[in-house]
Structure formats: C-alpha cells, structure tokens
Design a protein around this motif. Structure first.
Motif, short mmCIF file in Angstrom:
data_model
loop_
_atom_site.label_atom_id
_atom_site.label_comp_id
_atom_site.label_asym_id
_atom_site.label_seq_id
_atom_site.Cartn_x
_atom_site.Cartn_y
_atom_site.Cartn_z
N PRO A 151 -2.76 -1.00 -7.64
CA PRO A 151 -2.95 0.44 -7.81
C PRO A 151 -4.17 0.93 -7.03
N THR A 152 -3.99 2.06 -6.38
CA THR A 152 -5.01 2.55 -5.46
C THR A 152 -5.33 4.00 -5.74
N ALA A 153 -6.61 4.32 -5.89
CA ALA A 153 -7.03 5.70 -6.03
C ALA A 153 -6.80 6.43 -4.70
N PRO A 154 -6.55 7.74 -4.76
CA PRO A 154 -6.61 8.61 -5.95
C PRO A 154 -5.35 8.50 -6.80
N PHE A 155 -5.53 8.77 -8.08
CA PHE A 155 -4.42 8.86 -9.03
C PHE A 155 -4.04 10.33 -9.15
N THR A 156 -2.74 10.60 -9.17
CA THR A 156 -2.28 11.97 -8.98
C THR A 156 -1.22 12.42 -9.97
N VAL A 157 -1.04 13.73 -10.01
CA VAL A 157 0.10 14.41 -10.61
C VAL A 157 0.77 15.19 -9.49
N THR A 158 2.11 15.10 -9.41
CA THR A 158 2.82 15.80 -8.34
C THR A 158 4.06 16.51 -8.90
N VAL A 159 4.61 17.37 -8.06
CA VAL A 159 5.84 18.07 -8.40
C VAL A 159 7.01 17.09 -8.34
N VAL A 160 7.89 17.12 -9.33
CA VAL A 160 9.09 16.29 -9.30
C VAL A 160 9.97 16.75 -8.15
N PRO A 161 10.31 15.86 -7.23
CA PRO A 161 11.07 16.31 -6.06
C PRO A 161 12.56 16.51 -6.33
N GLY A 162 13.07 17.64 -5.91
CA GLY A 162 14.51 17.86 -5.94
C GLY A 162 15.11 18.20 -7.29
N LEU A 163 14.29 18.69 -8.23
CA LEU A 163 14.84 19.07 -9.53
C LEU A 163 13.94 20.11 -10.18
N ARG A 164 14.59 21.10 -10.80
CA ARG A 164 13.83 22.12 -11.53
C ARG A 164 14.15 22.03 -13.01
N SER A 193 -8.05 11.55 -10.62
CA SER A 193 -9.30 10.80 -10.50
C SER A 193 -9.31 10.00 -9.21
N GLN A 194 -10.51 9.84 -8.67
CA GLN A 194 -10.74 8.97 -7.52
C GLN A 194 -11.25 7.61 -7.94
N GLU A 195 -11.46 7.41 -9.24
CA GLU A 195 -12.01 6.16 -9.74
C GLU A 195 -10.92 5.09 -9.83
N PRO A 196 -11.28 3.81 -9.63
CA PRO A 196 -10.28 2.75 -9.72
C PRO A 196 -9.84 2.50 -11.16
N GLY A 197 -8.61 2.02 -11.32
CA GLY A 197 -8.13 1.56 -12.62
C GLY A 197 -7.78 2.62 -13.63
N VAL A 198 -7.69 3.87 -13.24
CA VAL A 198 -7.45 4.95 -14.21
C VAL A 198 -6.03 4.89 -14.76
N LYS A 199 -5.04 4.73 -13.91
CA LYS A 199 -3.64 4.66 -14.32
C LYS A 199 -3.27 5.78 -15.30
N LEU A 227 0.85 -1.17 0.00
CA LEU A 227 0.00 0.00 0.00
C LEU A 227 0.89 1.22 0.00
N PHE A 228 0.91 1.92 -1.14
CA PHE A 228 1.82 3.06 -1.28
C PHE A 228 1.10 4.32 -0.83
N VAL A 229 1.57 4.95 0.23
CA VAL A 229 0.87 6.09 0.79
C VAL A 229 1.48 7.42 0.38
N ALA A 230 2.66 7.39 -0.21
CA ALA A 230 3.33 8.66 -0.52
C ALA A 230 2.61 9.45 -1.59
N ILE A 231 1.72 8.79 -2.37
CA ILE A 231 1.03 9.52 -3.42
C ILE A 231 -0.42 9.81 -3.04
N ALA A 232 -0.75 9.60 -1.79
CA ALA A 232 -2.08 9.96 -1.33
C ALA A 232 -2.22 11.48 -1.36
#
Length: 335
Positions: free
Chosen positions: A322-335, A48-54, A25-30
């Motif tokens: 794979p677990t919802a929510p599916f997300t977009v995040t900032v790339v850590p440590g690089l500009r 999306s909060q829907e399952p299977g979006v990937k 269970l990956f929690v870092a992308i919650a």
C-alpha cells in the motif's frame, strides 16, 4: 472492511483471502488533477499522505462534510466535498481507537464508529469529544459496520457472526447486546459485513461474505426483522451482493461494493453492483454494475454526496505494498 484485511493484517485473526503477493505499484489511485463534472468538485480526495492509513469507512452529511476512518491506525479524517484534501479529526489511537471501520452520524450530531478488533463502539461529538464507548462482550468480536435507527444502533460482527444492538433514547446510549446470534440466521454467517436499514427502522439488510471460497452460494444477503429478531435470506439474481463490504440503500435501490471473479492477474477486481429490491425486500435483481478497479485499490465502503455522486474509499487493504496517498474517488460508470 472486506475479508482482505487479514491478508495484510494476520494479527486481526480475520479470514484470509487468497491472492498473489507480487509487488505492484498501483498508479490509478494517485492524486488526480481532474475535477468531476459536478460543478468543479474534485474527482479524487486525499485522505492522508501518511503511510499505513488504509482508509475504510466513509460518511457524508447533507451539508457535504466528509468523514473517513482508518483501518490501519484508527484515525478519523474530516473534510468537505468541495475541497480536495481531508484533515485529521480524531488522532490515531486516541481513546483506545487503534482501528476504525464503519462510521455513521445520527440526527443528534453524534458520530458512531465501529472499532473492529478493539471490540468497541465509539461515539463522538462533532467537536471531537468522546460521548460513549461501548464494548461487545465476546472476545472474538470484530465490529465492522453499523446502521442507526430512531431507537438503536446495530453493529455487524465479522468475527463471531453476531448482530449487536445498543438502544438509543435521547442522549442515552445503552450497552451493546447480542440481538441476533449466528444460529438465528438461516445460514450461519461466515463474515458479516455491510448493513443498511429501512427508513422506518423495522428491517435491515446485512451482507455476509461467507467463507471467502468464491464458490456459488457461499455469500449471502440477509433480511433481518429488527422487531421480532428473525432473519431470512434475500434471493439475489443476475449478479452478487453478499460479498458487499459497503451497502447503500436508496428506496428500492441497493448498492453494494463487491469482489468480482479473479481477472487475468489472478486477483479479484472490485466494482459496485446496483440491484432493485422487491417491495417486501425478499428478492434483489442486479441491474447494473460500475466499472471495475484492480484489487490493489480495494474500495471498501460507499456514500452519496450532496451533488448526487457515488464515492468510495480506496483502502488498499488488498495491496501487498500500500502506497500513500490514500484516497476517496468517484465510483466510475455508475450513479
């Protein structure tokens, strides 16, 4: 779309990457409540909060409109970089679009979307209406990523190793035709993936994941002369780029989302490498790397937003659960 898609989707006939399948269970992308340091912009976007979006592909316009595709369902989501939640834009499965990977807008207000194993290139207006649907003729085609120049759109094919081209002239979108075949590359591609082009539209850089063996020299970056239809290999030093799913070219700076060697869990984490290109684009020297994230997050493609941040799509394609929510995040440590 990286190679891990087949581990979760064997029906796609995509090459399999070895990975353990223990439940995790990956929690870092919650969802995160924290905002970025850029004017209070969200650090995490909920696709999306829907399952299977990937989610797989991302495009961000100069005005901050964000589009994200779904490898899992073919849906496309839309939002803005100042709001945390994206909304459905193109429904899953509409127009036969059961998968969606690379996405890019052109300067005429159209959206080009690669349909992976549908073998289709979809083109839409920003009101959601279908403009064109063009098919790759090879039944083994897996249309993955694309780049648009003034006179054409070029699409990588992970299944056959073909680089496809459809001519563009005003409102007209031509048919897809093979522009480079596998034998036109200096080394036969194993899995063509990310693609970018120079502003003049004369040269493209294409990543090739190779066979996925992880052995040195298995992956490649190709420099493609789009005019005379020739290709040479780019010499990459001090790191890797050939495994890149998403590529981003900014002047002489080339960013690539890469799989790193397996960590203590036996799984390959993911990061973004930044390389400096020579003026003739024949060499690339990796100078910096972002912080890495676990395989379960499986970031795929990247984009720059108007605030100057690098964002990536957390597909979870390499996550056995794979677990919802599916997300977009900032790339850590690089500009």
């Amino acid at each position: 779309m990286d190679r891990a898609g087949t581990a979760a989707e064997p029906a796609c006939m995509k090459k399999i990457i070895a990975a353990t399948t223990a439940a995790f269970l990956f929690v870092a992308i919650a969802p995160q409540q924290a905002a970025s340091a850029h004017g209070g912009l969200p650090a995490t976007y909920i696709v999306s909060q829907e399952p299977g979006v990937k989610p797989e592909g991302i495009a961000i316009t100069r005005t901050g409109t964000m589009y994200v595709t779904s490898y899992g369902t073919g849906a496309v989501y839309r939002g803005t970089t100042d709001r945390r939640t994206l909304k459905p834009f193109l429904p899953a499965g509409s127009d036969g679009r059961t998968r969606a990977t690379g996405i890019h807008p052109d300067n005429r207000g159209r959206l080009f979307i690669a349909g992976f194993d549908t073998r289709a290139l979809f083109v839409y207006r920003t009101d959601g209406s279908l403009v064109a649907k063009r098919f790759a003729s090879d039944p083994g085609a897996l249309l993955n990523d694309l780049v648009i120049t003034d006179d054409a759109v070029y699409v990588t094919d992970s299944g056959t190793g073909i680089l496809w081209r459809a001519p563009l002239a005003g409102d007209h979108i031509g048919e897809l035709e093979p522009w480079l075949t596998p034998t036109d590359f200096p080394i036969r591609p194993g899995f063509l993936n990310g693609i970018v082009a120079t502003p003049d539209g004369r040269t493209a850089l294409v990543s090739d994941n190779g066979t996925g063996s992880g052995e040195p020299g298995d992956e490649h970056v190709f420099r493609v002369n789009l005019r005379d239809r020739t290709s040479t290999e780019v010499t990459v030093s001090n790191g890797q780029l050939g495994s890149s799913d998403g590529l981003l070219l900014e002047g002489n700076r080339l960013y690539g989302v890469i799989d790193l060697p397996a960590d203590e869990t036996g799984k390959p984490p993911t990061a973004v490498n930044l390389a400096i290109l020579s003026s003739d684009l024949t060499t690339a020297h990796v100078v910096r790397q972002s912080e890495s994230v676990p395989r379960e997050q499986t970031p795929t493609t990247i984009a720059r937003d108007p605030a100057g941040r690098l964002l990536w799509v957390n597909s979870q394609i390499g996550n056995p659960t794979p677990t919802a929510p599916f997300t977009v995040t900032v790339v850590p440590g690089l500009r």
